[in-house]
Design a protein around this motif. Structure first.
Motif, PDB file in Angstrom:
ATOM      1  N   UNK A 252       0.835  -1.198   0.000  1.00  0.00           N
ATOM      2  CA  UNK A 252       0.000   0.000   0.000  1.00  0.00           C
ATOM      3  C   UNK A 252       0.870   1.248   0.000  1.00  0.00           C
ATOM      4  N   UNK A 279      -8.972 -10.669   4.623  1.00  0.00           N
ATOM      5  CA  UNK A 279     -10.342 -10.555   4.127  1.00  0.00           C
ATOM      6  C   UNK A 279     -10.741  -9.106   3.878  1.00  0.00           C
ATOM      7  N   UNK A 280     -10.033  -8.187   4.501  1.00  0.00           N
ATOM      8  CA  UNK A 280     -10.433  -6.788   4.398  1.00  0.00           C
ATOM      9  C   UNK A 280      -9.550  -5.998   3.433  1.00  0.00           C
ATOM     10  N   UNK A 281      -8.769  -6.741   2.658  1.00  0.00           N
ATOM     11  CA  UNK A 281      -7.826  -6.065   1.778  1.00  0.00           C
ATOM     12  C   UNK A 281      -7.639  -6.927   0.535  1.00  0.00           C
ATOM     13  N   UNK A 282      -8.406  -6.621  -0.481  1.00  0.00           N
ATOM     14  CA  UNK A 282      -8.472  -7.522  -1.626  1.00  0.00           C
ATOM     15  C   UNK A 282      -7.658  -7.023  -2.822  1.00  0.00           C
ATOM     16  N   UNK A 285      -9.308  -6.117  -6.172  1.00  0.00           N
ATOM     17  CA  UNK A 285     -10.158  -4.935  -6.246  1.00  0.00           C
ATOM     18  C   UNK A 285      -9.383  -3.630  -6.195  1.00  0.00           C
ATOM     19  N   UNK A 286      -8.090  -3.727  -6.160  1.00  0.00           N
ATOM     20  CA  UNK A 286      -7.329  -2.487  -6.087  1.00  0.00           C
ATOM     21  C   UNK A 286      -7.255  -1.829  -7.467  1.00  0.00           C
ATOM     22  N   UNK A 287      -6.762  -0.607  -7.498  1.00  0.00           N
ATOM     23  CA  UNK A 287      -6.647   0.094  -8.763  1.00  0.00           C
ATOM     24  C   UNK A 287      -5.228   0.602  -8.930  1.00  0.00           C
TER      25      UNK A 287
END
Lengths: 339, 339
Positions: A252, A279-282, A285-287
DNA sequence: CTGTTAGCGCTTTCAT
DNA sequence: ATGAAAGCGCTAACAG
């Protein structure tokens, strides 16, 4: 309400009540029925300590976690515990977390063993040479290691293929044409760190490409570190065009730093992260979606709990040892280098 | 090695050895010295179960955590546990984590109590009406609640000012001129969620501004949710120009979605996150740095452990109740709305 | 200052 | 099928 009282109330001996409750065969069904009902009604539960004292079994497994180091009580630990819990809850086995006091891990283990509070121990974060392992093995105390160590005493462990993970990641980037690839991984000394570095080096060596030691960075897994190190790296010559991050937290920060420098992730700078599957950081689904080396730390926890149960059931004296493969999942954050 | 053996070896009675080791005053210094040395030498540690059985004290506190729901074994839980550990390790108190089995939390608590495995319990994630609290209070079992509930039984709790946090955040955005502010917070039903929503509403009400119910979103705390919900919100009319995120995980996703839509965080869309202070995720180092409502969940854990110790030491029968203020820290992610 | 003697609440032989 | 009695290893009254 204790056994004596319950027995008196039922007009039975403690023995019979105990047997009825613990499912011993020599008790009549009628009696068992009556006893079970009464226990439920009065909310009776056996005193765990007395029970254990009598049986010599504990019903809990121990985990030692440093109290201070924010590092090791982080998201990885939480996921791992969650995995353990998934399996252990079925057996009504609790886990006892001993916060590590003055970093004297060995003595905490010894205390845990000799005070008979746990049936087994889970050891994490091994170093290549790790005296905890030899100690536990010598003591003959059941344990499973999360990770690997070079000790040649027989013991059970489960590890992921960290070397393969970084080998794949580095190979992928090198094959795309990147020639300056940085890795920002965990602290030096731990086996997983060493293995990852090995994989990174192997990928270069196999291709006859030189390694720039300044691009190999070991530090805590955190957003901050990822950010700061990447800013630094991108201000140096030669500027890396690819970065491999040891954790999603690190990634990140790396990702932010790349943007902060005015570059695009997956274009001027490619990024591959090791994904422990939070589970809370996929990652997908990031960009841009993140290319990752993926292996679920939670699943590892579950399997380790299972190995522990097997070991405690005495069946397998032979050590169980597993290396889990790590998949490289290509997404948008990695691509050929762009000027 | 047990007490009996040690005593025999020393030519003393078990009693004397026990007293020497436990620091009772009536033992001569010479004897104590001799005993301590021998214990150390032979690696003797009292069998915890026997000790507890005799004393009726356990030396562990219980925490119940759902086994399945990935949600509640997340980073917040980990930080909280870390905080507890900081304090409890000093007292050599362990914590027993009971994974919740079939969601029948009440029965797990009862089992925990009647099996005498813990001296006290920590309860988390209260709902406004929470039967666990009334049950524990009635049972007279020591516990501390992390959060608040409306039960009017006397009990100790520590909560942060969630209402104030969201009140401040919403007020700040409203005063900057924002008129469509979304909040993406945790699941409905929990007290903290309700309180936060209350604060959000209060800020609007005080200014005589209408509330668009569609902008109030309750879901899990995750990057994914933050991302998906923000994309959705930014595709609707009226488009929100400010977003308040209930956790840093959520905020990460929100932030990505804002960028994905071609906007800048802090310009077209302002973002304020509630920051539970994760050591690996630093709001001030983000780009742009993140305006947050901040309150350390780890510090709360430490304080709760302290409250527990006080309660166990019997001194304070009166319930301790604390609300911690939450600071709004202005950084770059919030500013006046920009077209 | 030290030792003797009862438990703490349960499981488990050994009888019956 | 049920019960009596002997521990599990420790602490805590009560004596001395």
């Amino acid at each position: 309400m204790n056994l004596k009282e319950l027995a008196e109330r039922l007009g039975l001996s403690q023995t019979t009540v105990s047997r009825a409750l613990n499912g011993y065969p020599e008790v009549s069904e009628a009696t068992r029925e009556r006893v079970t009902r009464a226990a439920l009604q009065h909310g009776y539960t056996a005193n765990a300590n007395a029970r254990r004292l009598a049986m010599g079994r504990v019903g809990a497994i121990g985990i030692i976690i440093p109290a201070d180091s924010s590092q090791r009580f982080g998201p990885h630990t939480a996921e791992f515990l969650a995995g353990l819990a998934e399996r252990l809850s079925a057996h009504e086995i609790d886990f006892l977390i001993s916060p590590l006091i003055n970093n004297d891990e060995i003595s905490v283990y010894k205390r845990l063993i000799s005070s008979k509070r746990v049936d087994a121990i889970i050891v994490s974060h091994p170093a290549l040479v790790d005296e905890r392992i030899t100690m536990l093995a010598k003591a003959g105390f059941p344990f499973v290691l999360h990770g690997r160590t070079e000790a040649d005493v027989p013991h059970s462990w489960l590890d992921i293929d960290n070397q393969g993970a970084f080998y794949q990641a580095a190979s992928h980037l090198l094959d795309l044409g990147h020639r300056h690839i940085a890795m920002i991984d965990g602290l030096k000394g731990f086996t997983f760190s060493e293995h990852r570095e090995l994989g990174y080096r192997q990928a270069h060596l196999e291709r006859g490409l030189p390694i720039d030691e300044r691009l190999i960075i070991h530090d805590r897994f955190s957003d901050d570190i990822g950010f700061a190190e990447t800013l630094r790296l991108l201000s140096c010559e030669p500027q890396p065009t690819g970065i491999i991050a040891g954790s999603m937290m690190t990634a990140l920060g790396v990702s932010r730093a790349i943007r902060a420098k005015g570059y695009q992730v997956g274009k001027q700078v490619s990024l591959i992260a090791h994904d422990d599957v939070f589970p809370y950081l996929n990652a997908s689904n990031m960009v841009p979606s993140m290319t990752t080396t993926r292996s679920s730390i939670r699943a590892a926890g579950t399997r380790i709990a299972e190995m522990l149960m097997l070991q405690l059931d005495g069946a397998a004296v032979t050590a169980m040892q597993e290396v889990w493969p790590v998949e490289l999942i290509l997404r948008q954050s990695s691509g050929p280098p762009v000027r």
